[in-house]
Design an enzyme around this catalytic site. Sequence first.
Site, PDB file in Angstrom:
ATOM      1  N   PHE A   1       0.848  -1.188   0.000  1.00 14.63           N
ATOM      2  CA  PHE A   1       0.000   0.000   0.000  1.00 14.63           C
ATOM      3  C   PHE A   1       0.882   1.236   0.000  1.00 14.63           C
ATOM      4  O   PHE A   1       2.032   1.195   0.429  1.00 14.63           O
ATOM      5  CB  PHE A   1      -0.914  -0.001   1.234  1.00 14.63           C
ATOM      6  CG  PHE A   1      -2.374   0.072   0.892  1.00 14.63           C
ATOM      7  CD1 PHE A   1      -3.042  -1.025   0.379  1.00 14.63           C
ATOM      8  CD2 PHE A   1      -3.095   1.252   1.075  1.00 14.63           C
ATOM      9  CE1 PHE A   1      -4.392  -0.959   0.062  1.00 14.63           C
ATOM     10  CE2 PHE A   1      -4.436   1.318   0.773  1.00 14.63           C
ATOM     11  CZ  PHE A   1      -5.089   0.222   0.256  1.00 14.63           C
TER      12      PHE A   1
ATOM     13  N   GLN B   1      -7.273  14.970   2.869  1.00 14.45           N
ATOM     14  CA  GLN B   1      -6.657  14.065   1.906  1.00 14.45           C
ATOM     15  C   GLN B   1      -7.510  13.912   0.653  1.00 14.45           C
ATOM     16  O   GLN B   1      -8.702  13.614   0.740  1.00 14.45           O
ATOM     17  CB  GLN B   1      -6.459  12.687   2.532  1.00 14.45           C
ATOM     18  CG  GLN B   1      -5.770  11.708   1.594  1.00 14.45           C
ATOM     19  CD  GLN B   1      -5.319  10.463   2.319  1.00 14.45           C
ATOM     20  OE1 GLN B   1      -6.065   9.505   2.436  1.00 14.45           O
ATOM     21  NE2 GLN B   1      -4.111  10.490   2.846  1.00 14.45           N
TER      22      GLN B   1
ATOM     23  N   HIS C   1      -7.945  11.517  -2.291  1.00 13.84           N
ATOM     24  CA  HIS C   1      -7.564  10.171  -2.732  1.00 13.84           C
ATOM     25  C   HIS C   1      -7.263  10.240  -4.225  1.00 13.84           C
ATOM     26  O   HIS C   1      -8.054  10.802  -4.991  1.00 13.84           O
ATOM     27  CB  HIS C   1      -8.690   9.174  -2.458  1.00 13.84           C
ATOM     28  CG  HIS C   1      -8.255   7.747  -2.522  1.00 13.84           C
ATOM     29  ND1 HIS C   1      -7.891   7.141  -3.708  1.00 13.84           N
ATOM     30  CD2 HIS C   1      -8.097   6.795  -1.560  1.00 13.84           C
ATOM     31  CE1 HIS C   1      -7.542   5.884  -3.459  1.00 13.84           C
ATOM     32  NE2 HIS C   1      -7.653   5.656  -2.160  1.00 13.84           N
TER      33      HIS C   1
ATOM     34  N   LEU D   1     -14.979   5.937  -4.856  1.00 13.44           N
ATOM     35  CA  LEU D   1     -13.614   5.506  -4.544  1.00 13.44           C
ATOM     36  C   LEU D   1     -13.233   4.222  -5.270  1.00 13.44           C
ATOM     37  O   LEU D   1     -14.003   3.270  -5.332  1.00 13.44           O
ATOM     38  CB  LEU D   1     -13.500   5.269  -3.036  1.00 13.44           C
ATOM     39  CG  LEU D   1     -12.181   4.682  -2.523  1.00 13.44           C
ATOM     40  CD1 LEU D   1     -11.058   5.682  -2.678  1.00 13.44           C
ATOM     41  CD2 LEU D   1     -12.321   4.259  -1.067  1.00 13.44           C
TER      42      LEU D   1
ATOM     43  N   GLU E   1      -6.878   2.070  -3.145  1.00 19.07           N
ATOM     44  CA  GLU E   1      -5.436   2.062  -3.368  1.00 19.07           C
ATOM     45  C   GLU E   1      -4.930   0.622  -3.509  1.00 19.07           C
ATOM     46  O   GLU E   1      -3.838   0.385  -4.011  1.00 19.07           O
ATOM     47  CB  GLU E   1      -4.747   2.755  -2.190  1.00 19.07           C
ATOM     48  CG  GLU E   1      -3.310   3.113  -2.416  1.00 19.07           C
ATOM     49  CD  GLU E   1      -2.796   4.035  -1.324  1.00 19.07           C
ATOM     50  OE1 GLU E   1      -1.638   3.852  -0.916  1.00 19.07           O
ATOM     51  OE2 GLU E   1      -3.548   4.928  -0.884  1.00 19.07           O
TER      52      GLU E   1
ATOM     53  N   HIS F   1     -11.352  12.746   0.380  1.00 18.01           N
ATOM     54  CA  HIS F   1     -11.527  11.406   0.932  1.00 18.01           C
ATOM     55  C   HIS F   1     -11.525  11.361   2.458  1.00 18.01           C
ATOM     56  O   HIS F   1     -12.299  10.629   3.062  1.00 18.01           O
ATOM     57  CB  HIS F   1     -10.412  10.513   0.393  1.00 18.01           C
ATOM     58  CG  HIS F   1     -10.472   9.087   0.830  1.00 18.01           C
ATOM     59  ND1 HIS F   1     -11.557   8.274   0.575  1.00 18.01           N
ATOM     60  CD2 HIS F   1      -9.575   8.312   1.492  1.00 18.01           C
ATOM     61  CE1 HIS F   1     -11.329   7.060   1.060  1.00 18.01           C
ATOM     62  NE2 HIS F   1     -10.139   7.064   1.638  1.00 18.01           N
TER      63      HIS F   1
ATOM     64  N   ARG G   1      -2.432  11.165   5.852  1.00 16.49           N
ATOM     65  CA  ARG G   1      -2.596   9.801   6.360  1.00 16.49           C
ATOM     66  C   ARG G   1      -2.109   8.787   5.331  1.00 16.49           C
ATOM     67  O   ARG G   1      -2.342   8.944   4.135  1.00 16.49           O
ATOM     68  CB  ARG G   1      -4.083   9.537   6.659  1.00 16.49           C
ATOM     69  CG  ARG G   1      -4.370   8.108   7.051  1.00 16.49           C
ATOM     70  CD  ARG G   1      -5.821   7.896   7.414  1.00 16.49           C
ATOM     71  NE  ARG G   1      -6.745   7.992   6.296  1.00 16.49           N
ATOM     72  CZ  ARG G   1      -6.941   7.051   5.374  1.00 16.49           C
ATOM     73  NH1 ARG G   1      -6.224   5.931   5.393  1.00 16.49           N
ATOM     74  NH2 ARG G   1      -7.835   7.216   4.414  1.00 16.49           N
TER      75      ARG G   1
END
Length: 601
Positions: A124, A245, A247, A257, A260, A358, A402
């Site tokens: 990730f 954030q 995304h 979404l 990731e 996000h 994050r």
Amino acid sequence: MSYTKDQISNRKFDVVIVGAGGSGMRASLQLARAGLNVAVLSKVFPTRSHTVAAQGGVSASLGNMSDDSWEYHFYDTVKGSDWLGDQDAIEFMCREAPKVVYDLEHMGMPFDRNPDGTIYQRPFGGHTANFGEKPVQRACAAADRTGHAMLHTLYQANVAARTTFFVEWMALDLIRNEAGDCVGVTALEMETGELYTLQAKTVLLATGGAGRIYQSSTNAFINTGDGLGMAARAGIALQDMEFWQFHPTGVAGAGVLLTEGCRGEGAILLNSNGERFMERYAPTLKDLAPRDFVSRCMGQEILEGRGCGPNKDYIHMKLDHLGADTIHKRLPSVYEIGVNFANVDVTREPIPVVPTIHYQMGGIPTNINGQVVHTVNGEDRPVNGLYAVGECSCVSVHGANRLGTNSLLDLLVFGKAAGDHIIANNKPGTPVQDLPANATDLTLARLNRLESAQSGEYAQDVANDMRAIMQAHAGVFRSQEVMNEGVKKIAELRARVANIGLQDNSKVFNTARIEALEVENLMEAAQATIESAAARQECRGAHLVRDYEHDVTHPTCPLGRNDAEWMKHTLWHSADNSLTYKPVRMKPLTAETVPPKPRTF
């Protein structure tokens, strides 16, 4: 119809938890198992909470796929936070990670498995081995439905523990007494429109984020920052709200979404030239650099004319080389989202993606026990009886950015920690503190103003204008002038929020009333964000301001980050719309401090 004090019913509990997502249910499980009388309020059925939308995994250094340790995880999280995360809290979270994941496994969470029966882990963004040397497989996954599996597992465990759920209830305001202790909440039963006071020894906020202050968002419509609004109105500061954030991979035009985990499994980002452009920006981690970094790189490609599509306004994410079998096994929801929201078969062609809001890194300031804190003379002091966990809180483990999969970990670690701390400090047999005489005054004033303002503005018109302002003035790329304009526009919008009216005054499941109350909460989050952002004159994590950009070799502000002046947490105060600051905690619990350095990948 107006609300009056004599219509308000009262109920008493040991603990009232506002929000039934991952953090709220992890805390309630701990409390219910200890025999406490717990009430969990939720605007939706618990398994509809937004945790259900988390896809890619939960991070823990289990080392099932390759060598890993909590020290590597700790380093990655500090670096990912752009050195705004508090290193004691980050160490606590990373050390606890394997324990809370194994707890979930023992509850029956259906993680994907390796051939030897251990939990499957995928790479990730920003997660590395050996302190940044190479990507590592750390995200414990249940296909691409990890949050869904987690939420259902926690709900079933809570049902077994006989937790009491109040479904389709909306908490309105915190009740604090003269000493400043939190002694309960006011709440609206949405089905009947009846108003209640829920009296408690402890109140725990687990209301999630406020992503609906933006126009393009991966957040559910319920993510209206209710806990932030409640805290702000009760005189509690909101911390680091300038950091939001984006995304990298929201479906272009839809905002839905795409995990990731796609890039964790090997998907790559391409510009209009068919170039894998992340190799230029992040030679080591490439497409698995942290999210703020990847989002900016995508934005830069689009700004420089290398976007895809007829308007050159999105990037392609290519998955077809992974093979249909892998996609259907590891990323089944991504395949469905592609078909339903982009009319794309990801096993055959790339899918259009753009950075989409996000997650909020900021929130209600807390310590590692989940206790809400207020800062007095530079010292954090707990607010008696009040806790916050999950996305609505700011511990701060995420700092200015994050890392993916650390959000689900945050829910589990601090949900459990708050539950443990409440249990340790609970004194059986002691009565609930009395409610002050003015306990319901603020709530009654808010509700009755709406009831009497039938000619006021429609809540969603005000909310839509708010979202347009935030999208334009606090986006991926920011400038001082644009943020300053946003400050003025949001300040003007606050007057319109006070002028929202209701054309329908019925009591039974009046969604217009709920939406109007939600817009008041969104207003607090939006003003906290834009005021905090305009004041921070540097580039750090998700907060990139064009005016302060420098290259990596700058002697005092590499990449625009000004540690000498801005390595500090922002605190926004609603009552007078003012800002104060407090230092970042650089000393971990047991590990060596990770000293600041330029953040490259």
